[in-house]
Design a protein around this motif. Structure first.
Motif, mmCIF file in Angstrom:
data_model
loop_
_atom_site.group_PDB
_atom_site.id
_atom_site.type_symbol
_atom_site.label_atom_id
_atom_site.label_comp_id
_atom_site.label_asym_id
_atom_site.label_seq_id
_atom_site.Cartn_x
_atom_site.Cartn_y
_atom_site.Cartn_z
ATOM 1 N N LEU A 5 -13.512 -5.162 5.880
ATOM 2 C CA LEU A 5 -12.423 -4.370 6.457
ATOM 3 C C LEU A 5 -11.515 -3.846 5.345
ATOM 4 O O LEU A 5 -11.374 -4.485 4.301
ATOM 5 C CB LEU A 5 -11.577 -5.224 7.403
ATOM 6 N N THR A 6 -10.875 -2.726 5.605
ATOM 7 C CA THR A 6 -9.827 -2.243 4.713
ATOM 8 C C THR A 6 -8.498 -2.809 5.195
ATOM 9 O O THR A 6 -8.383 -3.295 6.331
ATOM 10 C CB THR A 6 -9.741 -0.705 4.726
ATOM 11 N N ALA A 7 -7.500 -2.729 4.347
ATOM 12 C CA ALA A 7 -6.161 -3.170 4.747
ATOM 13 C C ALA A 7 -5.689 -2.388 5.973
ATOM 14 O O ALA A 7 -5.078 -2.953 6.889
ATOM 15 C CB ALA A 7 -5.179 -3.007 3.589
ATOM 16 N N GLY A 14 1.205 -7.447 8.398
ATOM 17 C CA GLY A 14 0.082 -6.783 7.744
ATOM 18 C C GLY A 14 0.255 -5.282 7.671
ATOM 19 O O GLY A 14 -0.695 -4.545 7.932
ATOM 20 N N ASP A 15 1.449 -4.812 7.310
ATOM 21 C CA ASP A 15 1.650 -3.389 7.084
ATOM 22 C C ASP A 15 0.552 -2.910 6.136
ATOM 23 O O ASP A 15 0.329 -3.493 5.070
ATOM 24 C CB ASP A 15 3.030 -3.156 6.470
ATOM 25 N N ALA A 16 -0.148 -1.841 6.504
ATOM 26 C CA ALA A 16 -1.329 -1.392 5.766
ATOM 27 C C ALA A 16 -1.034 -1.100 4.301
ATOM 28 O O ALA A 16 -1.777 -1.542 3.414
ATOM 29 C CB ALA A 16 -1.932 -0.163 6.446
ATOM 30 N N ASP A 17 0.034 -0.378 4.011
ATOM 31 C CA ASP A 17 0.336 -0.021 2.629
ATOM 32 C C ASP A 17 0.735 -1.239 1.808
ATOM 33 O O ASP A 17 0.285 -1.409 0.671
ATOM 34 C CB ASP A 17 1.446 1.043 2.560
ATOM 35 N N GLU A 18 1.573 -2.098 2.379
ATOM 36 C CA GLU A 18 1.998 -3.299 1.656
ATOM 37 C C GLU A 18 0.836 -4.262 1.448
ATOM 38 O O GLU A 18 0.688 -4.849 0.376
ATOM 39 C CB GLU A 18 3.140 -3.993 2.398
ATOM 40 N N LEU A 19 -0.011 -4.408 2.449
ATOM 41 C CA LEU A 19 -1.165 -5.289 2.323
ATOM 42 C C LEU A 19 -2.157 -4.734 1.305
ATOM 43 O O LEU A 19 -2.681 -5.477 0.472
ATOM 44 C CB LEU A 19 -1.838 -5.489 3.685
ATOM 45 N N TYR A 70 -1.506 -2.879 -1.234
ATOM 46 C CA TYR A 70 -0.904 -3.093 -2.547
ATOM 47 C C TYR A 70 -1.146 -4.526 -3.009
ATOM 48 O O TYR A 70 -1.545 -4.775 -4.148
ATOM 49 C CB TYR A 70 0.600 -2.797 -2.486
ATOM 50 N N ALA A 71 -0.928 -5.495 -2.117
ATOM 51 C CA ALA A 71 -1.060 -6.911 -2.467
ATOM 52 C C ALA A 71 -2.506 -7.279 -2.805
ATOM 53 O O ALA A 71 -2.761 -7.955 -3.802
ATOM 54 C CB ALA A 71 -0.542 -7.784 -1.331
ATOM 55 N N ILE A 72 -3.453 -6.852 -1.984
ATOM 56 C CA ILE A 72 -4.839 -7.275 -2.197
ATOM 57 C C ILE A 72 -5.521 -6.511 -3.326
ATOM 58 O O ILE A 72 -6.605 -6.899 -3.767
ATOM 59 C CB ILE A 72 -5.679 -7.217 -0.901
ATOM 60 N N ALA A 73 -4.869 -5.468 -3.829
ATOM 61 C CA ALA A 73 -5.435 -4.706 -4.951
ATOM 62 C C ALA A 73 -5.214 -5.405 -6.286
ATOM 63 O O ALA A 73 -5.674 -4.931 -7.315
ATOM 64 C CB ALA A 73 -4.836 -3.301 -4.987
ATOM 65 N N GLY A 74 -4.497 -6.529 -6.269
ATOM 66 C CA GLY A 74 -4.249 -7.258 -7.509
ATOM 67 C C GLY A 74 -2.993 -6.830 -8.228
ATOM 68 O O GLY A 74 -2.759 -7.227 -9.364
ATOM 69 N N ASN A 75 -2.181 -6.023 -7.564
ATOM 70 C CA ASN A 75 -0.916 -5.595 -8.158
ATOM 71 C C ASN A 75 0.083 -6.745 -8.171
ATOM 72 O O ASN A 75 0.071 -7.589 -7.279
ATOM 73 C CB ASN A 75 -0.317 -4.434 -7.356
ATOM 74 N N PRO A 76 0.977 -6.759 -9.152
ATOM 75 C CA PRO A 76 2.023 -7.790 -9.137
ATOM 76 C C PRO A 76 3.055 -7.460 -8.070
ATOM 77 O O PRO A 76 3.215 -6.294 -7.691
ATOM 78 C CB PRO A 76 2.638 -7.678 -10.535
ATOM 79 N N PRO A 77 3.746 -8.482 -7.569
ATOM 80 C CA PRO A 77 4.814 -8.205 -6.599
ATOM 81 C C PRO A 77 5.892 -7.331 -7.241
ATOM 82 O O PRO A 77 6.094 -7.359 -8.445
ATOM 83 C CB PRO A 77 5.380 -9.594 -6.276
#
Length: 174
Positions: free
Chosen positions: A35-37, A113-118, A120-127
């Motif tokens: 699944l995608t975010a 699970g906002d799509a854009d925020e999720l 961003y998080a699962i892409a390995g970006n830092p908070p």
């Protein structure tokens, strides 16, 4: 389930912040689901019971709702391995479910699970600085039994006790 782990206590970051009632537990691979975010976010947002049960049964995510804001902020720790005897003895409520983490990256995320925020998080970006709404914790890849234990001092338990007391469900003994 993975082999028993040597106990590790991993606190949530001090600046982890969830100004809301919802959390999402998942992995950066979304349980290896493909699944995608955005797709996961849509399923959660539609609140279709059968679709959410499918996510749960596959171990893709565990959506959580608490009665108060910031329920896990500042006083939550992730324990890999067994609880200590006092930790095991003192919990008064527990929610347990399975979570598949084939990538070895456990995610705790604020919100539904906002799509854009999720994404961003699962892409390995830092908070974001001063806005840590997710934390990623390295764990051995595998399937896990996730147990969320509530203790008397927790906000969730205290809110429940106040609600029961307000409605006269608790009787004081003198």
């Amino acid at each position: 389930m993975p082999e028993p782990l040597t106990r590790q206590l991993i606190p949530l970051a001090e600046d982890f912040f969830c100004d809301g009632h919802y959390y999402l537990l998942t992995s950066t691979s979304l349980g290896g689901s493909g699944l995608t975010a955005e797709e996961l976010s849509n399923v959660l947002g539609q609140a279709d019971e059968q679709a959410i049960n499918n996510l749960l049964m596959r171990g893709i995510c565990i959506p959580l709702f608490f009665d108060g804001d910031c329920a896990l902020d500042g006083h939550t720790a992730i324990v890999l391995g067994n609880l200590t005897e006092p930790e095991e003895h003192n919990w008064i409520a527990k929610l347990a479910w399975k979570l598949t983490i084939p990538c070895g990256k456990f995610v705790i995320h604020c919100g539904r699970g906002d799509a854009d925020e999720l994404a961003y998080a699962i892409a390995g970006n830092p908070p974001e600085p001063n806005y840590r709404i997710f934390q990623i914790i390295d764990v051995p890849p595998g399937k896990y039994l996730v147990q969320i234990c509530a203790y008397l001092s927790s906000m969730t338990v205290q809110l429940s006790l106040k609600e029961h007391d307000k409605h006269g469900n608790l009787k004081k003994e003198y």
